[in-house]
Design a protein around this motif. Structure first.
Motif, short mmCIF file in Angstrom:
data_model
loop_
_atom_site.label_atom_id
_atom_site.label_comp_id
_atom_site.label_asym_id
_atom_site.label_seq_id
_atom_site.Cartn_x
_atom_site.Cartn_y
_atom_site.Cartn_z
N LEU A 17 -13.87 -33.99 -16.04
CA LEU A 17 -13.75 -34.48 -17.41
C LEU A 17 -14.78 -35.57 -17.68
O LEU A 17 -15.32 -35.67 -18.80
CB LEU A 17 -12.33 -35.02 -17.62
CG LEU A 17 -11.95 -35.41 -19.04
CD1 LEU A 17 -12.13 -34.25 -20.00
CD2 LEU A 17 -10.51 -35.91 -19.07
N LEU A 18 -15.05 -36.39 -16.67
CA LEU A 18 -16.08 -37.43 -16.80
C LEU A 18 -17.43 -36.80 -17.13
O LEU A 18 -18.15 -37.26 -18.02
CB LEU A 18 -16.15 -38.24 -15.51
CG LEU A 18 -17.28 -39.26 -15.36
CD1 LEU A 18 -17.27 -40.27 -16.49
CD2 LEU A 18 -17.18 -39.96 -14.02
N ARG A 19 -17.78 -35.73 -16.42
CA ARG A 19 -19.06 -35.07 -16.69
C ARG A 19 -19.10 -34.49 -18.11
O ARG A 19 -20.11 -34.60 -18.81
CB ARG A 19 -19.30 -33.95 -15.67
CG ARG A 19 -19.48 -34.44 -14.25
CD ARG A 19 -19.97 -33.32 -13.33
NE ARG A 19 -19.01 -32.22 -13.23
CZ ARG A 19 -18.03 -32.17 -12.35
NH1 ARG A 19 -17.87 -33.17 -11.50
NH2 ARG A 19 -17.21 -31.13 -12.31
N ALA A 20 -18.00 -33.89 -18.53
CA ALA A 20 -17.95 -33.29 -19.86
C ALA A 20 -18.04 -34.36 -20.94
O ALA A 20 -18.75 -34.19 -21.94
CB ALA A 20 -16.67 -32.48 -20.03
N MET A 21 -17.33 -35.46 -20.76
CA MET A 21 -17.35 -36.53 -21.76
C MET A 21 -18.72 -37.20 -21.82
O MET A 21 -19.24 -37.48 -22.91
CB MET A 21 -16.27 -37.56 -21.42
CG MET A 21 -16.22 -38.75 -22.35
SD MET A 21 -15.64 -38.35 -24.01
CE MET A 21 -13.90 -38.55 -23.80
N ALA A 22 -19.31 -37.43 -20.67
CA ALA A 22 -20.60 -38.13 -20.63
C ALA A 22 -21.71 -37.33 -21.31
O ALA A 22 -22.71 -37.91 -21.76
CB ALA A 22 -20.99 -38.42 -19.18
N ALA A 23 -21.53 -36.00 -21.40
CA ALA A 23 -22.55 -35.16 -22.03
C ALA A 23 -22.52 -35.23 -23.55
O ALA A 23 -23.47 -34.79 -24.21
CB ALA A 23 -22.37 -33.71 -21.58
N HIS A 24 -21.45 -35.80 -24.12
CA HIS A 24 -21.37 -35.88 -25.58
C HIS A 24 -22.35 -36.93 -26.10
O HIS A 24 -22.42 -38.05 -25.57
CB HIS A 24 -19.94 -36.23 -26.01
CG HIS A 24 -19.68 -35.98 -27.46
ND1 HIS A 24 -20.17 -36.81 -28.47
CD2 HIS A 24 -18.99 -34.98 -28.09
CE1 HIS A 24 -19.77 -36.34 -29.64
NE2 HIS A 24 -19.07 -35.24 -29.44
N PRO A 25 -23.12 -36.60 -27.14
CA PRO A 25 -24.14 -37.54 -27.62
C PRO A 25 -23.60 -38.85 -28.18
O PRO A 25 -24.34 -39.83 -28.29
CB PRO A 25 -24.87 -36.73 -28.71
CG PRO A 25 -23.91 -35.66 -29.12
CD PRO A 25 -23.13 -35.33 -27.88
N ARG A 26 -22.32 -38.91 -28.52
CA ARG A 26 -21.74 -40.14 -29.08
C ARG A 26 -21.15 -41.05 -28.01
O ARG A 26 -20.65 -42.12 -28.32
CB ARG A 26 -20.62 -39.77 -30.07
CG ARG A 26 -21.11 -39.13 -31.33
CD ARG A 26 -21.38 -40.16 -32.41
NE ARG A 26 -20.14 -40.67 -32.96
CZ ARG A 26 -19.74 -41.93 -32.94
NH1 ARG A 26 -20.45 -42.85 -32.30
NH2 ARG A 26 -18.61 -42.30 -33.50
N VAL A 27 -21.23 -40.63 -26.74
CA VAL A 27 -20.50 -41.32 -25.68
C VAL A 27 -21.44 -42.06 -24.74
O VAL A 27 -22.49 -41.55 -24.36
CB VAL A 27 -19.65 -40.30 -24.88
CG1 VAL A 27 -19.19 -40.89 -23.56
CG2 VAL A 27 -18.45 -39.86 -25.71
N GLU A 28 -21.02 -43.26 -24.36
CA GLU A 28 -21.68 -44.01 -23.29
C GLU A 28 -20.62 -44.45 -22.28
O GLU A 28 -19.66 -45.14 -22.64
CB GLU A 28 -22.39 -45.24 -23.85
CG GLU A 28 -23.11 -46.04 -22.77
CD GLU A 28 -23.85 -47.24 -23.33
OE1 GLU A 28 -24.22 -48.13 -22.54
OE2 GLU A 28 -24.05 -47.29 -24.57
N VAL A 29 -20.77 -44.01 -21.04
CA VAL A 29 -19.84 -44.41 -19.99
C VAL A 29 -20.09 -45.88 -19.66
O VAL A 29 -21.17 -46.26 -19.23
CB VAL A 29 -20.01 -43.54 -18.74
CG1 VAL A 29 -19.07 -44.01 -17.63
CG2 VAL A 29 -19.73 -42.07 -19.07
N ALA A 30 -19.05 -46.71 -19.89
CA ALA A 30 -19.24 -48.17 -19.81
C ALA A 30 -18.42 -48.83 -18.72
O ALA A 30 -18.70 -49.97 -18.35
CB ALA A 30 -18.91 -48.80 -21.16
N ALA A 31 -17.37 -48.15 -18.21
CA ALA A 31 -16.51 -48.78 -17.20
C ALA A 31 -15.80 -47.70 -16.41
O ALA A 31 -15.51 -46.61 -16.92
CB ALA A 31 -15.50 -49.72 -17.84
N LEU A 32 -15.51 -48.02 -15.14
CA LEU A 32 -14.80 -47.10 -14.25
C LEU A 32 -13.71 -47.85 -13.52
O LEU A 32 -13.87 -49.03 -13.18
CB LEU A 32 -15.76 -46.50 -13.22
CG LEU A 32 -16.98 -45.74 -13.75
CD1 LEU A 32 -17.91 -45.38 -12.59
CD2 LEU A 32 -16.56 -44.50 -14.51
#
Length: 367
Positions: A17-32
């Motif tokens: 799910l992380l990979r799928a979400m990170a591929a969205h152009p509106r998304v920036e992974v900011a914390a884990l």
């Protein structure tokens, strides 16, 4: 539009799910956030995140400057973490199921209504390409009025039930199988545009691991359900039955025909069968059209290459799109808290009914 700052908790289960979400152009992974520091460091390297963006404590993570929290922790944590995230001002994308108790289900719905934040449950089977195509076929009326459906989800995961080093029970081990019914039930209710009002169940007991009587894993559970529209649904569910490859089978019957996928699932999809015409002319009793072979792919052939990053065909790609669209448009997600509970609560009630000897019980309504 500004980038949406997203934080993930539960990196082992939530990797795809992380990979799928990170591929969205509106998304920036900011914390884990994860209990395992090694895993945190490994995933952080993929996104060039500093140590300050890494958390082992959820209470600290949930108060970070984020727009979205994605929850992929063990299910018994879902309700409390969902509510905490929504009350801290975050939108929530949560792995299924929404919760393990009816009280928790109600509390998640209340948090959604109270905060106004977007909640969506990750029921990716609803987004398999063939299910999305079947929705169009049913909406056209090709099957007529639907009156019966069934689904099997037999997925042997014995290796995930105990820690391989210590033998300690892990969270899936204590779960009655029919509690995890959203994978088979969610697509059926989506296709039928319906919800469950009554449930019963039956259990096959503990034959594979008979010595562990105090734990929740039963060999097989079957749920039988009445819907609001008067249809009947049957769900068969196991996480220990030695059936390989795994079985994710769905079949729907209507007044004009039926449709079903093949008896197994893999990423290239399966073949199925369908009939969308009457077998007999009611006046002459003469045979008409029969069933035909159909393709039931998990992958949308028109989706871009990044749509495959979620690992379950192209399902996560379209699910994430719907979630982000709900945030951008300030609308409820397709599988919001209420719909998530409608996919989940029937399994809770069916298990209770099975433990009472197969009685029929009302399924609480939350709309």
């Amino acid at each position: 539009m500004q980038q949406l700052q997203v934080g993930f908790v539960g990196l082992h289960r939530g990797g795809a799910l992380l990979r799928a979400m990170a591929a969205h152009p509106r998304v920036e992974v900011a914390a884990l956030c994860d209990l395992k520091e090694e895993l945190l460091a490994t995933v952080a390297g993929d996104f060039n995140l500093p140590d300050s963006a890494l958390y082992t404590a959820f209470d600290e993570f949930v108060n970070a400057a984020l727009d979205i929290v994605v929850i992929a922790t063990p299910i018994e944590l879902h309700a409390a973490q969902t509510i905490a995230a929504m009350e801290s001002g975050k939108h929530v994308l949560c792995e299924q199921t929404v919760a393990y108790t009816l009280d928790e289900c109600a509390a998640v719905i209340a948090a959604q209504e109270r905060t106004g934040n977007v909640y969506m449950m990750v029921e990716n089977h609803c987004y398999f390409h063939y299910i999305r195509e079947w929705r169009k076929l049913i909406a056209r009326g090709d099957l007529g009025t639907l009156f019966y459906a069934e689904a099997d989800y037999i997925h042997e995961i014995a290796h995930l039930l105990r820690d391989p080093d210590t033998g300690t029970p892990k969270w899936r081990l204590t779960r009655p199988p029919i509690w995890y019914c959203a994978h088979p039930l969610g697509p059926l209710l989506t296709l039928m545009d319906d919800r469950i009002v009554k449930a019963t169940g039956a259990s096959a007991g503990r034959n594979i691991f008979p010595e562990e009587e105090d734990l929740g894993h039963l060999d097989m559970e079957v749920g039988l359900f009445h819907t609001e529209k008067g249809s009947v649904i049957k769900i068969q569910r196991s996480q220990v039955a030695l059936r390989h490859p795994q079985l994710a089978f769905s079949s729907l019957y209507g007044t004009k025909g039926f449709i079903e996928n093949g008896r197994y699932v893999e990423n290239r999809g399966t073949s199925g069968r369908a009939s969308t015409g009457r077998y007999f002319n009611v006046d002459t009793m003469s045979k008409q059209s029969g069933a035909q072979e159909i393709d039931c792919p998990l992958v949308d052939p028109n989706a871009p290459p990044e749509a495959l990053l979620g690992g379950h065909g192209t399902s996560e790609y379209f699910l994430v799109q719907d979630f982000i669209d709900a945030i951008d448009n300030n609308t409820k997600a397709p599988i919001d808290a209420v719909r998530a509970v409608e996919f989940t609560a029937p399994g809770i009630i069916a298990h209770e009914a099975a433990m009472q000897g197969g009685v029929w019980l009302d399924v609480p309504q939350f709309r």
